[in-house]
Every structure is written in C-alpha cells, then in structure tokens.
Motif scaffolding. Structure first.
Motif, mmCIF file in Angstrom:
data_model
loop_
_atom_site.group_PDB
_atom_site.id
_atom_site.type_symbol
_atom_site.label_atom_id
_atom_site.label_comp_id
_atom_site.label_asym_id
_atom_site.label_seq_id
_atom_site.Cartn_x
_atom_site.Cartn_y
_atom_site.Cartn_z
ATOM 1 N N HIS A 16 68.363 36.756 30.791
ATOM 2 C CA HIS A 16 68.257 37.993 31.567
ATOM 3 C C HIS A 16 67.140 37.951 32.592
ATOM 4 C CE1 HIS A 16 70.385 40.206 28.005
ATOM 5 N NE2 HIS A 16 71.227 39.533 28.759
ATOM 6 N N CYS A 22 64.427 39.560 33.248
ATOM 7 C CA CYS A 22 64.051 40.816 33.907
ATOM 8 C C CYS A 22 62.691 40.665 34.576
ATOM 9 C CB CYS A 22 64.025 41.947 32.891
ATOM 10 S SG CYS A 22 65.633 42.245 32.125
ATOM 11 N N ASP A 52 66.576 38.002 23.902
ATOM 12 C CA ASP A 52 67.683 38.903 23.601
ATOM 13 C C ASP A 52 68.714 38.158 22.776
ATOM 14 O OD1 ASP A 52 70.038 40.636 23.803
ATOM 15 O OD2 ASP A 52 68.963 41.648 25.413
ATOM 16 N N THR A 108 68.589 45.287 22.607
ATOM 17 C CA THR A 108 69.330 44.420 23.521
ATOM 18 C C THR A 108 69.626 45.096 24.849
ATOM 19 O OG1 THR A 108 71.309 43.034 23.766
ATOM 20 C CG2 THR A 108 71.583 45.119 22.586
ATOM 21 N N LYS A 109 69.684 44.265 25.883
ATOM 22 C CA LYS A 109 70.212 44.664 27.188
ATOM 23 C C LYS A 109 71.477 43.869 27.474
ATOM 24 C CE LYS A 109 65.932 46.131 29.479
ATOM 25 N NZ LYS A 109 64.925 45.877 28.451
ATOM 26 N N ILE A 141 69.380 50.078 22.201
ATOM 27 C CA ILE A 141 69.873 49.602 23.491
ATOM 28 C C ILE A 141 68.814 49.883 24.550
ATOM 29 C CG2 ILE A 141 71.713 49.760 25.199
ATOM 30 C CD1 ILE A 141 72.601 48.705 22.442
ATOM 31 N N GLY A 142 68.433 48.851 25.291
ATOM 32 C CA GLY A 142 67.474 49.016 26.381
ATOM 33 C C GLY A 142 68.185 49.493 27.635
ATOM 34 N N LEU A 143 67.787 50.659 28.129
ATOM 35 C CA LEU A 143 68.441 51.236 29.308
ATOM 36 C C LEU A 143 67.430 52.097 30.042
ATOM 37 C CD1 LEU A 143 71.099 51.388 30.815
ATOM 38 C CD2 LEU A 143 71.829 53.217 29.287
ATOM 39 N N GLU A 199 66.744 44.073 37.120
ATOM 40 C CA GLU A 199 67.509 43.539 35.993
ATOM 41 C C GLU A 199 68.806 42.889 36.468
ATOM 42 O OE1 GLU A 199 68.339 46.687 33.247
ATOM 43 O OE2 GLU A 199 66.244 47.236 32.962
ATOM 44 N N SER A 245 70.941 41.055 33.592
ATOM 45 C CA SER A 245 71.267 41.737 32.350
ATOM 46 C C SER A 245 72.665 42.350 32.457
ATOM 47 C CB SER A 245 70.246 42.848 32.060
ATOM 48 O OG SER A 245 68.965 42.303 31.848
ATOM 49 N N PRO A 301 74.454 48.496 33.211
ATOM 50 C CA PRO A 301 74.246 49.692 32.380
ATOM 51 C C PRO A 301 75.524 50.398 31.931
ATOM 52 C CG PRO A 301 72.608 49.638 34.105
ATOM 53 C CD PRO A 301 73.558 48.501 34.390
ATOM 54 N N ARG A 348 76.431 48.826 28.906
ATOM 55 C CA ARG A 348 75.502 49.186 27.837
ATOM 56 C C ARG A 348 75.819 50.576 27.281
ATOM 57 N NH1 ARG A 348 69.762 47.642 30.477
ATOM 58 N NH2 ARG A 348 70.812 46.540 32.178
#
Length: 318
Positions: A38, A40, A88, A118-119, A141-143, A155, A158, A161, A164
């Motif tokens: 990812h 980021c 991740d 997680t993303k 969940i990473g958002l 990002e 990744s 969204p 996600r």
C-alpha cells in the motif's frame, strides 16, 4: 501504478511479538510481511530501520508452520492475537493472502481470537471463515476520507474506499464486530466538517456504530515521504503546522511531533459532535495523544466501559 517486487523469506525468530501500543498491551501481534504494498504516504512503518525500500515487500512464507510449532511450545495460549501493526494482512497478492488465511485459520481453530486493521479488500473465503466464528473476530477498517483527490495523493495503492465500505457491510453481515479507524486526520486535507460528515454519514449507512480517530503524528521519515511524494505546496502546508512543535516520545519513537494540542482538541470535538449526531460512538486514540486524557480505542473494551470512560475523562470534547 508502481511495480512491486515480492520477496519470499523464511522467518527464524518468534512470530508472536508484544506490540508497542498500550491499547494492545498483553496481546501478541503478527505481521505477515515486512513492508507493505500500500505504501501510504503517511505510513510511519516505512521509516523503520528494517523496512524494505518502497516497491519491495518481504513475505514470511513459513509463518503457518512456525506458528504451529510456537503454539505447541506454549503452556498457555493467548486469548487474542492482533494483525497488521506494521503492515497489512490483506495486501492484494495471492501469496500474501494465502499465508494470511492459513495463519488466521490456524489461530481460530485453536480457539484464539484475532483482530486486524486493514485498508485492503477482504476476499470471500475469509468472510466464510469469519462467518463460522464471528465472536472470534474483531475487524477494524482504516478509512480516512472518501475524497478522490485525497485517495490519489495519500493512499494511491490501497483498496478504494468504496470497496472498504463493502468490507464493512460484508463483515457486519457475517456477524463480525466491525469498527472504523479514522487515522490519520490531516489538517486542511481531511478535517473539514463537510468532508468528515460525508464520511461518517456513509459509515452510518454501512452499519458502523463505533469509530476511533487520531490526528496525523509527524516523524522524520514521514516528513521525508511528504516532501518527496506529495506536491510541494501541499506538503509545505501540512508540515508548517508541526514546525514549532517539540520532539517527544509517542509510542516507541522519541522523534515525534504532534499537531498543536488546541488544533487536535478542536478536531476531536468536531468529529465527536458529528458522530454523536449519527449515533456513532467515537473514541480518541490514547497512544497517539499522550498529552490528552487517556481514552481506550482497543478492540476488546466493552461498550459500557467505553461509555464510562467517555463520560469520566472526555468532557474536554463535549
């Protein structure tokens, strides 16, 4: 899209390591890889001394057999194991996902619960496993934002969204305890009231009832990543907010700068107010805000205890 080189290596040291985060204290952690696809822009793990260069991911291919032997030696098995403290577990590569599945399945079948942040996108075979053991799973969940410009800059590699949000729906439908981590909140980029309300409204629709938040923490490696990977004007605008802040220890890093306290308090108050409007519990990450009253954001604290902590310690954000 940048190219990624996957390097397989065999892990020799113990797998279950105690994490540095106070909110995960006493819970061993596993990272499936060293390095993360990812990449980021704000990722602090990219600055670790043993982190591989960007575009290179090292997979510990022998984790399942190593873990099985390690568990066999233990007199007492852990109740929970946490994933993804420095990478991740759901990076979109078949070899990584296969190893993740084997390790998670082994733990769950031994009666050990798992948590992860997680993303990435969670494939159907994992959802089938989780559906069989929903009480053994704590999903985070990473958002941070639904804004396309933010995604492209911060990002870009990744999972999108929208996928996600689908993760969230799928996990909740499988009966899994699922929450969202909005971290990092980036001043002048993701912290506007409209942007945050748009995100929280979508989380509410997806079924989220619990979120945790933290502002961006700044370390030398992150500063370097911002300067080299973001447009200069954007990087300069963000970094100037941290220029006069003292270096301090946050988690394990003694060279961390926090956003000025007053700015963080204003951010958190605004986010909490929006979350409250939508009936979502909002917790501030205590590990990344050592100068503020402590609030737990770990996956195992009960809703009742979290509410008591909010009422007792966070009138600051009322």
């Amino acid at each position: 899209m940048y190219s990624v080189k996957l390097i397989k290596e065999r892990r020799k040291s113990n797998i279950l390591k105690p994490p540095a985060f106070d909110c995960l204290k006493g819970t061993p952690a596993i990272n499936i890889t060293r390095g993360c696809f990812h990449s980021c822009v704000y990722c602090y793990a990219r600055g670790f001394t043993d982190a591989p260069p960007r575009g290179e991911v090292h997979l510990y291919e022998n984790l399942p057999e190593m873990l099985e032997r390690e568990l066999a030696r233990k007199r007492r098995l852990p109740s929970w194991v946490s994933f993804s403290t420095a990478s991740d577990a759901f990076q979109d590569m078949d070899e990584i996902l296969n190893t993740t599945y084997a390790v998670m399945n082994l733990l769950i079948e031994r009666g050990i619960g798992i948590s992860f942040l997680t993303k990435g996108f969670i494939p159907s075979e994992f959802l089938e496993l989780f559906r069989r053991y929903p009480r053994a799973i704590k999903a985070r969940i990473g958002l941070v934002s639904l804004n396309e410009d933010y995604i492209r800059l911060f990002e870009p590699f990744s999972t999108h969204p929208i996928k996600r949000l689908l993760n969230i729906r799928n996990l909740i439908n499988a009966g899994v305890d699922t929450a969202v981590r909005i971290d990092p909140v980036i001043s002048a980029i993701t912290d506007s009231k409209d942007s945050m309300e748009h995100l929280i409204k979508r989380l509410k629709v997806a079924g989220v009832i619990n979120i945790s938040v933290s502002s961006l923490v700044m370390r030398p490696s992150i500063m370097s990543q911002f300067i080299t990977e973001l447009p200069f004007k954007i990087a300069k605008e963000i970094l100037r907010l941290y220029n006069n802040q003292p270096w301090q220890r946050v988690i394990t890093s003694a060279k961390t700068r926090l956003l000025p306290q007053a700015m963080r308090i204003a951010q958190y108050r605004s986010i909490k107010n929006i979350a409250n409007q939508y009936g979502i519990d909002c917790h501030i990450c205590g590990c990344k805000n050592p100068d503020l009253p402590w609030e737990f954001c770990n996956p195992w604290i009960s809703e009742k205890d979290a509410l008591n902590i909010n009422n007792r310690q966070f009138s600051l954000f009322a």
